[in-house]
Every structure is written in C-alpha cells, then in structure tokens.
Motif scaffolding. Structure first.
Motif, PDB file in Angstrom:
ATOM      1  N   ALA A 197      33.752  33.873  59.266  1.00  0.00           N
ATOM      2  CA  ALA A 197      34.642  33.402  60.283  1.00  0.00           C
ATOM      3  C   ALA A 197      35.482  32.128  60.078  1.00  0.00           C
ATOM      4  CB  ALA A 197      34.061  33.169  61.766  1.00  0.00           C
ATOM      5  N   GLU A 198      35.004  31.555  58.999  1.00  0.00           N
ATOM      6  CA  GLU A 198      35.712  30.312  58.215  1.00  0.00           C
ATOM      7  C   GLU A 198      36.888  30.897  57.308  1.00  0.00           C
ATOM      8  OE1 GLU A 198      31.943  27.593  57.604  1.00  0.00           O
ATOM      9  OE2 GLU A 198      32.606  28.365  55.736  1.00  0.00           O
ATOM     10  N   ARG A 199      38.183  31.409  58.099  1.00  0.00           N
ATOM     11  CA  ARG A 199      39.082  31.936  57.397  1.00  0.00           C
ATOM     12  C   ARG A 199      39.978  31.159  56.458  1.00  0.00           C
ATOM     13  NH1 ARG A 199      37.299  36.268  57.029  1.00  0.00           N
ATOM     14  NH2 ARG A 199      39.037  37.253  56.520  1.00  0.00           N
ATOM     15  N   LYS A 234      38.683  19.910  47.883  1.00  0.00           N
ATOM     16  CA  LYS A 234      38.610  18.724  48.655  1.00  0.00           C
ATOM     17  C   LYS A 234      38.575  18.763  50.166  1.00  0.00           C
ATOM     18  CE  LYS A 234      41.252  15.391  45.709  1.00  0.00           C
ATOM     19  NZ  LYS A 234      40.562  14.083  45.893  1.00  0.00           N
ATOM     20  N   TYR A 235      37.573  18.046  50.644  1.00  0.00           N
ATOM     21  CA  TYR A 235      37.630  18.019  52.206  1.00  0.00           C
ATOM     22  C   TYR A 235      38.894  17.219  52.709  1.00  0.00           C
ATOM     23  CZ  TYR A 235      35.298  17.148  56.871  1.00  0.00           C
ATOM     24  OH  TYR A 235      34.812  17.342  58.152  1.00  0.00           O
ATOM     25  N   VAL A 236      39.828  17.856  53.692  1.00  0.00           N
ATOM     26  CA  VAL A 236      40.804  17.184  54.009  1.00  0.00           C
ATOM     27  C   VAL A 236      40.982  17.323  55.491  1.00  0.00           C
ATOM     28  CG1 VAL A 236      42.126  17.695  51.854  1.00  0.00           C
ATOM     29  CG2 VAL A 236      42.481  19.095  54.046  1.00  0.00           C
ATOM     30  N   ASN A 278      42.627  20.106  62.115  1.00  0.00           N
ATOM     31  CA  ASN A 278      41.618  21.064  61.443  1.00  0.00           C
ATOM     32  C   ASN A 278      40.974  20.245  60.235  1.00  0.00           C
ATOM     33  OD1 ASN A 278      40.132  23.478  59.895  1.00  0.00           O
ATOM     34  ND2 ASN A 278      41.115  24.490  61.894  1.00  0.00           N
ATOM     35  N   ASP A 279      39.743  20.500  59.671  1.00  0.00           N
ATOM     36  CA  ASP A 279      39.013  19.738  58.648  1.00  0.00           C
ATOM     37  C   ASP A 279      38.663  20.675  57.753  1.00  0.00           C
ATOM     38  OD1 ASP A 279      37.000  20.858  60.370  1.00  0.00           O
ATOM     39  OD2 ASP A 279      35.755  18.985  59.712  1.00  0.00           O
ATOM     40  N   PRO A 280      39.639  21.248  57.187  1.00  0.00           N
ATOM     41  CA  PRO A 280      39.184  22.303  55.986  1.00  0.00           C
ATOM     42  C   PRO A 280      38.839  21.776  54.595  1.00  0.00           C
ATOM     43  CG  PRO A 280      41.516  22.239  55.994  1.00  0.00           C
ATOM     44  CD  PRO A 280      40.826  21.552  56.944  1.00  0.00           C
ATOM     45  N   PHE A 315      43.203  27.099  52.348  1.00  0.00           N
ATOM     46  CA  PHE A 315      42.598  26.110  53.105  1.00  0.00           C
ATOM     47  C   PHE A 315      41.479  26.856  53.619  1.00  0.00           C
ATOM     48  CE2 PHE A 315      46.775  23.910  53.271  1.00  0.00           C
ATOM     49  CZ  PHE A 315      46.502  22.557  53.118  1.00  0.00           C
ATOM     50  N   SER A 316      40.107  26.610  53.629  1.00  0.00           N
ATOM     51  CA  SER A 316      39.113  27.155  54.199  1.00  0.00           C
ATOM     52  C   SER A 316      38.721  26.347  55.377  1.00  0.00           C
ATOM     53  CB  SER A 316      38.136  27.083  53.155  1.00  0.00           C
ATOM     54  OG  SER A 316      36.970  27.733  53.477  1.00  0.00           O
ATOM     55  N   LEU A 317      39.057  27.102  56.551  1.00  0.00           N
ATOM     56  CA  LEU A 317      39.522  26.506  57.904  1.00  0.00           C
ATOM     57  C   LEU A 317      38.056  26.613  58.647  1.00  0.00           C
ATOM     58  CD1 LEU A 317      42.730  28.159  57.858  1.00  0.00           C
ATOM     59  CD2 LEU A 317      42.451  25.587  58.270  1.00  0.00           C
ATOM     60  N   ALA A 318      38.199  25.628  59.584  1.00  0.00           N
ATOM     61  CA  ALA A 318      37.171  25.586  60.838  1.00  0.00           C
ATOM     62  C   ALA A 318      38.155  26.219  61.985  1.00  0.00           C
ATOM     63  CB  ALA A 318      37.207  23.912  61.149  1.00  0.00           C
ATOM     64  N   ASP A 319      37.769  26.203  62.834  1.00  0.00           N
ATOM     65  CA  ASP A 319      38.151  26.926  64.315  1.00  0.00           C
ATOM     66  C   ASP A 319      39.681  26.426  64.439  1.00  0.00           C
ATOM     67  OD1 ASP A 319      38.088  29.054  66.246  1.00  0.00           O
ATOM     68  OD2 ASP A 319      37.035  27.593  67.586  1.00  0.00           O
ATOM     69  N   LYS A 371      30.398  20.745  40.363  1.00  0.00           N
ATOM     70  CA  LYS A 371      30.229  19.688  40.996  1.00  0.00           C
ATOM     71  C   LYS A 371      30.890  19.918  42.524  1.00  0.00           C
ATOM     72  CE  LYS A 371      32.920  17.667  38.253  1.00  0.00           C
ATOM     73  NZ  LYS A 371      33.986  16.446  37.375  1.00  0.00           N
ATOM     74  N   TYR A 372      30.426  19.133  43.367  1.00  0.00           N
ATOM     75  CA  TYR A 372      30.379  19.451  45.086  1.00  0.00           C
ATOM     76  C   TYR A 372      32.030  19.661  45.267  1.00  0.00           C
ATOM     77  CZ  TYR A 372      29.229  19.395  49.613  1.00  0.00           C
ATOM     78  OH  TYR A 372      28.806  19.972  50.964  1.00  0.00           O
ATOM     79  N   PHE A 373      32.074  20.948  45.987  1.00  0.00           N
ATOM     80  CA  PHE A 373      33.380  21.631  46.231  1.00  0.00           C
ATOM     81  C   PHE A 373      34.098  22.133  45.053  1.00  0.00           C
ATOM     82  CE2 PHE A 373      33.773  18.605  50.264  1.00  0.00           C
ATOM     83  CZ  PHE A 373      32.863  19.653  50.974  1.00  0.00           C
ATOM     84  N   SER A 378      26.122  22.113  55.263  1.00  0.00           N
ATOM     85  CA  SER A 378      24.799  21.427  55.663  1.00  0.00           C
ATOM     86  C   SER A 378      24.569  20.436  54.262  1.00  0.00           C
ATOM     87  CB  SER A 378      23.533  22.501  55.293  1.00  0.00           C
ATOM     88  OG  SER A 378      22.997  22.606  53.882  1.00  0.00           O
ATOM     89  N   LYS A 379      23.504  19.596  54.667  1.00  0.00           N
ATOM     90  CA  LYS A 379      23.510  18.494  53.445  1.00  0.00           C
ATOM     91  C   LYS A 379      22.109  19.027  52.616  1.00  0.00           C
ATOM     92  CE  LYS A 379      26.709  15.418  53.737  1.00  0.00           C
ATOM     93  NZ  LYS A 379      26.629  13.649  53.850  1.00  0.00           N
ATOM     94  N   GLN A 380      21.484  20.256  52.777  1.00  0.00           N
ATOM     95  CA  GLN A 380      20.505  20.771  52.096  1.00  0.00           C
ATOM     96  C   GLN A 380      20.799  21.177  50.700  1.00  0.00           C
ATOM     97  OE1 GLN A 380      17.735  19.424  53.610  1.00  0.00           O
ATOM     98  NE2 GLN A 380      19.321  18.725  54.985  1.00  0.00           N
ATOM     99  N   PHE A 392      25.786  26.829  48.207  1.00  0.00           N
ATOM    100  CA  PHE A 392      27.043  27.367  47.543  1.00  0.00           C
ATOM    101  C   PHE A 392      27.442  28.142  48.706  1.00  0.00           C
ATOM    102  CE2 PHE A 392      24.316  26.294  44.044  1.00  0.00           C
ATOM    103  CZ  PHE A 392      25.122  25.726  43.259  1.00  0.00           C
ATOM    104  N   GLU A 393      28.795  28.642  48.339  1.00  0.00           N
ATOM    105  CA  GLU A 393      29.696  29.558  49.186  1.00  0.00           C
ATOM    106  C   GLU A 393      29.952  30.295  48.278  1.00  0.00           C
ATOM    107  OE1 GLU A 393      30.941  27.626  53.174  1.00  0.00           O
ATOM    108  OE2 GLU A 393      31.678  26.726  51.322  1.00  0.00           O
ATOM    109  N   LEU A 394      29.746  31.780  48.665  1.00  0.00           N
ATOM    110  CA  LEU A 394      30.312  32.795  47.869  1.00  0.00           C
ATOM    111  C   LEU A 394      31.360  33.506  48.631  1.00  0.00           C
ATOM    112  CD1 LEU A 394      27.133  32.553  46.916  1.00  0.00           C
ATOM    113  CD2 LEU A 394      27.128  34.911  46.556  1.00  0.00           C
ATOM    114  N   ARG A 451      37.731   7.879  55.421  1.00  0.00           N
ATOM    115  CA  ARG A 451      37.465   7.645  53.972  1.00  0.00           C
ATOM    116  C   ARG A 451      38.060   8.785  53.272  1.00  0.00           C
ATOM    117  NH1 ARG A 451      32.518   9.183  55.979  1.00  0.00           N
ATOM    118  NH2 ARG A 451      31.412  10.700  55.238  1.00  0.00           N
ATOM    119  N   TYR A 452      38.410   9.993  53.814  1.00  0.00           N
ATOM    120  CA  TYR A 452      39.272  11.004  53.465  1.00  0.00           C
ATOM    121  C   TYR A 452      40.789  10.900  53.509  1.00  0.00           C
ATOM    122  CZ  TYR A 452      34.337  12.650  53.491  1.00  0.00           C
ATOM    123  OH  TYR A 452      32.865  12.848  53.484  1.00  0.00           O
ATOM    124  N   THR A 453      41.195   9.929  54.287  1.00  0.00           N
ATOM    125  CA  THR A 453      42.536   9.634  54.592  1.00  0.00           C
ATOM    126  C   THR A 453      43.245   8.829  54.045  1.00  0.00           C
ATOM    127  OG1 THR A 453      41.812  10.582  56.886  1.00  0.00           O
ATOM    128  CG2 THR A 453      43.919   9.513  56.939  1.00  0.00           C
TER     129      THR A 453
END
Ligand code: THG
Length: 374
Positions: A65-67, A97-99, A110-112, A124-128, A179-181, A201-203, A206-208, A267-269
């Motif tokens: 659902a993260e479209r 990048k988290y934007v 949104n914070d994709p 853009f890998s999106l939240a709701d 590396k991360y992201f 998560s902070k554990q 990966f995402e496929l 810090r991301y802005t």
C-alpha cells in the motif's frame, strides 16, 4: 476514549488489495487498516510474537500500500525537486532520500522515500494520501515535460536483525554494502525487483519492490522459504517498535496543519536550497520565527500496556490548559515504560515542564523527552 479495536471492514473494488494479499491471507492475516485506499495488514493475531520477531529475528511485511508515484521524462529532476522540500542537487542514480512534500503553506502533505532510478525517472515511495493527484496537477500546471503515473510496483519489507543475512543469501554478499536508502535493480527467480535498504523500523532491513503484480505470491513464498532458518514469520509495520524508534506516521502524528519543523523533519528540510520548491517561502518564515510546536517523546507515569494505536489524538495539558496533542501511547517492552509521541508547544518543551496526558486508562503525568527513545 478508545483504543482502536480491530473490527470487520467491508471490501469492494474501491479498496484495492496488494499483490501479496493472497499470501497474507494464507499466512493467517487477522487485522488490517486502509492505507492509500488499499488493504494494509496490521497483524496476524499475535502482536507479542510479531514484535519479538522484528527485534530478534526477521519479519516479512506486505507494505504494497506504500504506492509509488513515478515521474518520468526530461523534466523529471526539476519536477521531483519542485515537489520536495529538500535539496536534491547532489542526489545520484541508485540513491534514495527521505523527503517532506509540502503544500504552499509549508505543511506536510507526505513524507516519502524518493528514489532516483535514472536521470529522467524518479519514484516517490509514499505514505498515505492522494499524492498522485497532487503530483499530476503540479506537473501539468507548471508545464513540466514529464509523465506522472502509478507504476505496477509494490514493496515487500523484510525487517529485523537477521534480514541482512537472508537478503545476502537470496541476492549475494554484495548487498551488504548497500547504504541506507540506496537500491539496486535486480531479480529473483525471474521476478523483476528493485532492492532497497529501507523499511519503517530501526531493526535493519530491506524492501523488495515487486515490479510485476502477478508475482506477489511467488515472491512472498520464495522469501519465506529462504527465511525459515533465520526465524522469519509474518508481521506488519509495528506500532510499538515505531514509537520506540520515533518514526513519523504521516496523518497519525501530523495533521493538515503540521510543517516539517513540527514533525522532526527539520533536519531533512533545506530552506536555503538554490532550487525552488513548493512551500519554500513559508518554511523560510518558520525557520526565521522558530516552529510553534515540536515533535517529542513522552515518558508516561502509568504501566498501562497498549499495543494498538490510539483511535484519535488526545490533548496534552499543563494546569488544565491544552499545550499539545498526543498521537501514540504504548508500553515499551524494551524500556519497560509507557511511552508516547506528541506535538507540544515549543515554549513548554523548552521549559522542561511536566505535562498531563489523557489515554484510555485515564489521566497520567508525563515527562517530555527527545526522540528516538531507542
Ligand atoms: N518505505 C517505503 N515507502 C514508505 C515508507 C517506507 N512510504 C511511506 C512511509 N514509509 C514514509 N515514511 C517514512 C518515515 C520514516 C522513515 C522512512 C519512511 C525512516 N526514517 C529514519 C528516521 O527518521 O530515523 C531515517 C531517515 C534518514 O536518516 O534519512 O526510515 O518505510 N518504501
């Protein structure tokens, strides 16, 4: 005051399911929420086991659902930048990048995770939220030479301390250097994928990103078969772990009125970014004046053990006067404390005053802390 209690939801073609839906049902899915007008699994009926698995082993999550919104064409870079409140000038192909995506008043829409697939193609890998509409309208009104659409791409998250060993076994040792992201285009038994080091998560994990919606069950089963020796099991974006980790839930921790500096995204802005982006002027004013509210942690004086999200944000008070709102409260198994997330007036945060929160268990005093908790 209620904690959200899972109940039956009526499905119809209006509510889409992800390519992993059949596999999640076979795995014993019991609870889900609606996200981007899609079914998003939230539990398989044993929240304790799901939490432990995420902290100690590895979990597989249907986060289809993260479209993705794909921006494709000669102006893709300019368009992605105009939509993002972060400096993208140094972003390279293969990087994410988290934007924050903001409106013209600098409020977060949104914070994709933004992924650069090529010089002319971004996801853009999106939240709701209805970001496809926003992106299409902005691109058209600005006359950008791009195509904006939702591709057949559905993320499957593999999260937890054993995730890297599992992914290395499936894809090769080279993935340990990712590396991360950052991400790589690859495949698994002929299933086309983008593999990214990411996940809510902070554990670790990966995402496929599945690129062929007809192969969802195949991908799920392949990952589960290889993951057995690492203790894999089904799970979902984990409410308790995300509160411990201070990960933002757009629409949960934010309202239509929240800017990035009030949501821990300062810090991301990049308000001094050379390129223009939507909300830049408004956000420059926020920086000049300081944010009205801050996103903080709460250590709550109760041992009530909630595992589900609050059904609604609740007031945070000092001497009976409202100074903010609480968006989450859970019992942290690792801290053995009840902790929460809140947006609270800056002067109250800076004064270090104790506050009072309202939860399904009544009123409790609470101390404001920095995020993350863990
Ligand atoms: N993966 C993908 N898409 C997503 C999410 C995801 N879209 C929706 C949602 N999650 C977007 N929100 C977040 C929020 C936080 C993080 C990622 C996505 C995150 N934050 C870290 C933090 O805040 O500490 C790291 C941020 C950083 O250092 O840049 O990971 O999970 N595909």
């Amino acid at each position: 005051m209620v904690v959200s209690t899972p109940t039956h939801v009526t499905l119809s073609p209006r509510i889409r399911t992800s390519p992993f839906y059949e596999a999640t049902i076979a795995a014993g899915l019991t609870d889900y929420t609606i996200y981007n007008k899609m079914v998003m699994p939230t539990s398989y009926g044993d929240l304790e086991a799901e939490y432990q698995r995420l902290i100690e082993a590895v979990a597989i999550w249907d986060v289809g659902a993260e479209r993705q919104v794909e921006i494709d064409g000669p102006d893709a870079g300019v368009c992605a930048q105009y939509l993002s409140a972060r400096d993208l000038s140094k972003m390279v192909v293969g990087q994410g990048k988290y934007v924050a995506m903001c409106d013209h008043e600098g409020r977060i829409l949104n914070d994709p995770v933004l992924m650069k697939l090529s010089e002319n193609r971004y996801w853009f890998s999106l939240a709701d939220h209805d970001m496809l509409l926003w992106c299409k309208a902005v691109a058209a009104e600005k006359g950008f030479d791009v195509r904006v659409h939702e591709p057949d791409v559905s993320p499957l998250a593999v999260q937890g301390p054993r995730a890297e060993d599992l992914i290395a076994e499936l894809f090769g040792e080279h993935i340990r250097k990712l590396k991360y992201f950052w991400f790589t285009e690859t495949e698994l038994d002929g299933i086309p994928l983008v593999l990214c080091r990411s996940g809510w998560s902070k554990q670790g994990g990966f995402e496929l990103f599945l690129r062929d919606g007809s192969r969802g069950t195949d991908l799920w089963n392949t990952v589960v078969a290889a993951g057995e020796k690492y203790g894999i099991g089904p799970g979902a974006p984990n409410h308790r772990e995300r509160v411990e980790s201070g990960l933002l839930s757009w629409g949960g921790d934010t309202t239509y009125d929240t800017n990035p500096f009030e949501a821990g995204m300062g810090r991301y802005t990049d308000v001094d970014c050379e390129a223009d982006f939507i909300g830049k002027e408004a956000l420059q004013k926020v920086v000049a004046q300081g944010a009205d509210r801050l996103f903080v942690g709460l250590v709550v004086d109760t041992d009530a053990a909630d595992v589900w999200p609050l059904a609604a944000r609740t007031p945070v008070t000092v001497d009976g006067e409202e100074v903010g709102t609480m968006s989450a409260i859970i019992f942290s198994p690792r801290l053995q404390r009840t902790i929460g997330l809140a947006q609270i007036k800056r002067e109250v945060v800076e004064s270090g005053t104790a506050v009072v929160v309202e939860s399904p268990h009544g009123h409790s005093s609470a101390t404001i802390t920095e995020l993350p908790f863990l």
